[in-house]
Design a protein around this motif. Structure first.
Motif, short mmCIF file in Angstrom:
data_model
loop_
_atom_site.label_atom_id
_atom_site.label_comp_id
_atom_site.label_asym_id
_atom_site.label_seq_id
_atom_site.Cartn_x
_atom_site.Cartn_y
_atom_site.Cartn_z
N LYS A 41 0.83 -1.20 0.00
CA LYS A 41 0.00 0.00 0.00
C LYS A 41 0.87 1.26 0.00
N ILE A 42 2.07 1.16 0.52
CA ILE A 42 2.96 2.32 0.56
C ILE A 42 3.80 2.38 -0.72
N TYR A 43 4.44 1.28 -1.05
CA TYR A 43 5.23 1.19 -2.28
C TYR A 43 4.54 0.17 -3.18
N LYS A 44 3.77 0.65 -4.12
CA LYS A 44 3.00 -0.24 -4.98
C LYS A 44 3.89 -1.08 -5.90
N ARG A 45 4.94 -0.46 -6.43
CA ARG A 45 5.86 -1.16 -7.32
C ARG A 45 7.24 -1.21 -6.66
N ASN A 46 7.97 -2.25 -6.92
CA ASN A 46 9.30 -2.40 -6.33
C ASN A 46 10.24 -1.27 -6.76
N ASN A 47 10.06 -0.75 -7.96
CA ASN A 47 10.91 0.35 -8.42
C ASN A 47 10.72 1.61 -7.59
N ASP A 48 9.56 1.76 -6.96
CA ASP A 48 9.31 2.92 -6.12
C ASP A 48 10.23 2.94 -4.89
N ILE A 49 10.74 1.79 -4.52
CA ILE A 49 11.59 1.68 -3.33
C ILE A 49 13.00 2.19 -3.62
N SER A 50 13.38 2.28 -4.87
CA SER A 50 14.76 2.64 -5.21
C SER A 50 15.16 4.02 -4.69
N ASP A 51 14.21 4.97 -4.64
CA ASP A 51 14.54 6.29 -4.08
C ASP A 51 14.93 6.19 -2.61
N LEU A 52 14.20 5.39 -1.86
CA LEU A 52 14.53 5.18 -0.45
C LEU A 52 15.94 4.60 -0.32
N ILE A 53 16.26 3.62 -1.12
CA ILE A 53 17.56 2.97 -1.06
C ILE A 53 18.68 3.95 -1.41
N LYS A 54 18.49 4.72 -2.47
CA LYS A 54 19.52 5.67 -2.90
C LYS A 54 19.74 6.76 -1.86
N GLU A 55 18.66 7.32 -1.33
CA GLU A 55 18.79 8.46 -0.42
C GLU A 55 19.24 8.06 0.98
N VAL A 56 18.72 6.98 1.49
CA VAL A 56 19.03 6.59 2.86
C VAL A 56 20.33 5.81 2.96
N PHE A 57 20.53 4.85 2.06
CA PHE A 57 21.68 3.96 2.16
C PHE A 57 22.79 4.30 1.18
N GLU A 58 22.56 5.26 0.30
CA GLU A 58 23.54 5.70 -0.68
C GLU A 58 24.11 4.53 -1.48
N THR A 59 23.23 3.66 -1.90
CA THR A 59 23.64 2.51 -2.69
C THR A 59 22.54 2.14 -3.67
N GLU A 60 22.87 1.26 -4.58
CA GLU A 60 21.89 0.71 -5.51
C GLU A 60 22.10 -0.79 -5.57
N PHE A 61 21.03 -1.50 -5.85
CA PHE A 61 21.11 -2.95 -5.96
C PHE A 61 20.83 -3.37 -7.39
N LEU A 62 21.31 -4.54 -7.74
CA LEU A 62 21.06 -5.07 -9.08
C LEU A 62 19.57 -5.35 -9.26
N ASP A 63 19.17 -5.49 -10.52
CA ASP A 63 17.75 -5.67 -10.84
C ASP A 63 17.14 -6.89 -10.15
N TYR A 64 17.89 -7.99 -10.07
CA TYR A 64 17.30 -9.18 -9.46
C TYR A 64 17.00 -8.97 -7.98
N VAL A 65 17.75 -8.11 -7.31
CA VAL A 65 17.48 -7.79 -5.91
C VAL A 65 16.23 -6.91 -5.82
N MET A 66 16.12 -5.94 -6.71
CA MET A 66 14.99 -5.02 -6.68
C MET A 66 13.67 -5.72 -7.04
N LYS A 67 13.72 -6.85 -7.67
CA LYS A 67 12.50 -7.57 -8.04
C LYS A 67 11.92 -8.37 -6.88
N SER A 68 12.69 -8.54 -5.82
CA SER A 68 12.24 -9.33 -4.67
C SER A 68 12.32 -8.48 -3.41
#
Length: 123
Positions: A41-68
């Motif tokens: 209900k908060i993050y409808k799509r997994n791609n929506d979470i990427s902003d949180l990851i980039k801003e808070v943890f200053e990192t990015e994950f590979l696509d297979y990680v973002m899909k799960s």
């Protein structure tokens, strides 16, 4: 004490104090972030979470990680758990800023209240 009260207590810690419980603080942050990420209900799509990851943890994950979401949560837990005291409080402050930014966005609902309602409804 309900999860919202625990998180508010965690938010109120803005400095590193000599008499705090770092393990408890890490557990509360891990639980908070995990709940946010796992709620569709908060993050409808997994791609929506990427902003949180980039801003808070200053990192990015590979696509297979973002899909799960569960794999994503496990990576975040590893980052938080392996962080030292200063790194942890840097992450915590960035998470608080991110939550406040989302909370002040005119197009979004009250981020913390909505999250709290979801957690309380799941009990």
């Amino acid at each position: 004490m309900n999860p919202i009260d625990q998180y508010i207590k965690l938010i109120e810690k803005h400095s590193i104090e000599p008499n705090h419980d770092l393990i408890l603080d890490k557990a509360l942050l891990i639980g908070s972030i995990s709940q946010l990420i796992l709620q569709k209900k908060i993050y409808k799509r997994n791609n929506d979470i990427s902003d949180l990851i980039k801003e808070v943890f200053e990192t990015e994950f590979l696509d297979y990680v973002m899909k799960s979401r569960t794999l994503l949560v496990s990576r975040i837990i590893r980052i938080i758990d392996s962080s030292d005291e200063q790194e942890f409080y840097k992450i915590l402050n960035k998470f608080n800023e991110y939550v406040q930014f989302d909370n002040n966005d005119d197009d979004s609902e009250d981020f913390i209240d909505y999250w709290g309602k979801i957690i309380n409804d799941s009990k």
